[in-house]
Design an enzyme around this catalytic site. Structure first.
Site, PDB file in Angstrom:
ATOM      1  N   GLU A  66       0.633  -0.388  16.307  1.00 23.22           N
ATOM      2  CA  GLU A  66      -0.239   0.720  15.924  1.00 23.22           C
ATOM      3  C   GLU A  66      -1.201   1.073  17.050  1.00 23.22           C
ATOM      4  OE1 GLU A  66      -3.960   1.669  12.976  1.00 23.22           O
ATOM      5  OE2 GLU A  66      -2.435   0.276  12.231  1.00 23.22           O
ATOM      6  N   SER A  90      -1.040  -7.961  10.647  1.00 19.91           N
ATOM      7  CA  SER A  90      -2.462  -8.040  10.972  1.00 19.91           C
ATOM      8  C   SER A  90      -3.317  -8.129   9.719  1.00 19.91           C
ATOM      9  CB  SER A  90      -2.873  -6.819  11.797  1.00 19.91           C
ATOM     10  OG  SER A  90      -4.258  -6.817  12.053  1.00 19.91           O
ATOM     11  N   ASN A  91      -3.032  -7.290   8.722  1.00 13.38           N
ATOM     12  CA  ASN A  91      -3.899  -7.287   7.539  1.00 13.38           C
ATOM     13  C   ASN A  91      -3.753  -8.570   6.728  1.00 13.38           C
ATOM     14  OD1 ASN A  91      -2.274  -6.573   4.794  1.00 13.38           O
ATOM     15  ND2 ASN A  91      -1.269  -5.580   6.529  1.00 13.38           N
ATOM     16  N   HIS A 116       3.940   1.950  11.611  1.00 15.58           N
ATOM     17  CA  HIS A 116       2.823   1.700  12.520  1.00 15.58           C
ATOM     18  C   HIS A 116       2.577   2.841  13.495  1.00 15.58           C
ATOM     19  CE1 HIS A 116       4.733  -2.247  11.494  1.00 15.58           C
ATOM     20  NE2 HIS A 116       3.525  -2.397  10.986  1.00 15.58           N
ATOM     21  N   HIS A 151      -0.481  -4.674  19.544  1.00 14.61           N
ATOM     22  CA  HIS A 151      -0.033  -4.286  18.211  1.00 14.61           C
ATOM     23  C   HIS A 151       0.574  -2.881  18.282  1.00 14.61           C
ATOM     24  CE1 HIS A 151      -0.222  -3.106  13.961  1.00 14.61           C
ATOM     25  NE2 HIS A 151      -0.308  -4.396  13.678  1.00 14.61           N
ATOM     26  N   CYS A 153       0.859  -1.183   0.000  1.00 16.31           N
ATOM     27  CA  CYS A 153       0.000   0.000   0.000  1.00 16.31           C
ATOM     28  C   CYS A 153       0.892   1.229   0.000  1.00 16.31           C
ATOM     29  CB  CYS A 153      -0.899  -0.001   1.233  1.00 16.31           C
ATOM     30  SG  CYS A 153       0.011   0.121   2.795  1.00 16.31           S
TER      31      CYS A 153
END
Length: 360
Positions: free
Chosen positions: A146, A243-244, A94, A144, A32
């Site tokens: 983030e 995670s994604n 993150h 996490h 991304c």
């Protein structure tokens, strides 16, 4: 950035073989804009500065990327107290909490902030709602990076809600002053299930001003939902701490895939996964470089899955500028970004090379 419907294009066999087995290749997939920005920031810093480049935590959650940058000279650390005073450190995509910034300042570290701008947006939302004395329900995975960074912006106002099963334990001071925010890389469906349950308990729950789950996460989930019902097996390229990537595997299962597995690379494939499989869906997480997908497609072709059908559900052309600190230092020496914004023409040229000549 978001498409309105799928586009399917049939590609030629990767190995020229004629067979009925096929690959459904999800598009978009992979890097991304935020990941591209962060990885390129480390690469440019290694080129530009004549000193050791330290990176706090993995710049993005992908083993291949971290290993490659380590080979080029980047030094990854867990915390800033591992970095010599006065050195240069890059903060990962993150995001970080204000406490980490304070610790870096105490050590006189020079910093380059590669936090994804979409994560920064969530940070600013947390600060804004905390200033207005809201209880902030942060939907995300505790631990996490983030989530830690976002919660650190307003620790006295943020509660982490790790999925719909935790909604019952949430308490707030004033049910009329509650807002939800979310980690950017979650499953859209699970997040909304959590929010729906929160709203049952707190009918006046406010939503963030705009989507917190990033466009790329949503696009990749939509694409894998499209291919999953037609796939006996879906393979998601991505590291276990991404995670994604993990969410993509789960979304594929929920959307009807016969089976779904996450792999770091082709070395993790298992022969038994392919028993009776005629169609293989392929996608990759937002921190995965395309070379790993290319390697997987070659391996699948060798296994007899040489017919590649591309299934596009959106077109992405977003590109974020490099971090301000790095841009300024590069400008003083006449250096430029050198990246080229993604275009439809460039994608078409790439696909033509893949289909006609194999994977580079």
């Amino acid at each position: 950035m978001r498409g309105t419907g799928p586009h399917r294009s049939r590609g030629s066999s990767y190995d020229g073989a004629v067979n009925t087995r096929r690959v459904l290749l999800a598009e978009p997939r992979g890097y991304c804009a935020g990941v591209d920005r962060a990885v390129v920031a480390v690469e440019r810093a290694l080129e530009h500065y004549d000193e050791t480049i330290y990176v706090r935590h993995e710049i993005v959650h992908n083993k291949y990327v971290v290993d490659r940058l380590t080979e080029k000279g980047a030094v990854f650390v867990q915390e800033v107290d591992e970095i010599p005073e006065g050195a240069l450190v890059i903060f990962s995509a993150h995001g970080i909490s204000p406490k980490v910034r304070e610790m870096a300042a105490e050590r006189n570290l020079r910093t380059i902030d590669a936090t994804c701008p979409l994560v920064t947006k969530v940070h600013k939302e947390a600060v804004r709602f905390a200033k207005d004395d809201y209880d902030i329900l942060l939907v995300g995975h505790e631990g996490h990076e983030e989530v830690e960074g976002t919660a650190g912006e307003a620790p006295d106002h943020v509660q982490i809600v790790n999925g719909p099963d935790q909604v019952g334990s949430v308490t707030v001071r004033d049910p009329e002053k509650v807002v939800w925010l979310s980690q950017t890389t979650l499953s859209v469906d699970e997040t909304m299930e959590t929010v729906d349950r929160l709203r049952e308990r707190f009918p006046l729950l406010q939503a963030p001003p705009s989507d917190d789950i990033c466009y790329a996460t949503q696009n990749r989930q939509v694409a894998v939902k499209k291919i999953a019902p037609d796939a006996d097996l879906v393979l998601v390229v991505g590291s276990p701490n991404s995670s994604n990537s993990v969410r993509l595997m789960e979304v594929a299962k929920d959307a009807g895939a016969g089976a779904s597995y996450r792999i770091d690379d082709v070395s993790e494939l298992r022969d038994e996964w392919f028993d009776g499989v005629e169609s293989v869906g392929v996608t990759s997480g937002a921190s995965v470089p395309e070379i790993l997908v290319d390697q997987l497609l070659l391996e699948l072709a060798h296994r007899g899955y040489g017919d590649v059908e591309r299934v596009r559900t959106a077109t992405e052309d977003l590109m974020f500028s490099l971090p301000r600190e790095l841009r300024q230092d590069m400008k003083t020496k006449g250096a430029t970004d050198r990246r080229v914004r993604p275009t439809a023409k460039a994608r078409a040229e790439r696909e033509a090379v893949d289909c006609n000549d194999g994977v580079a």
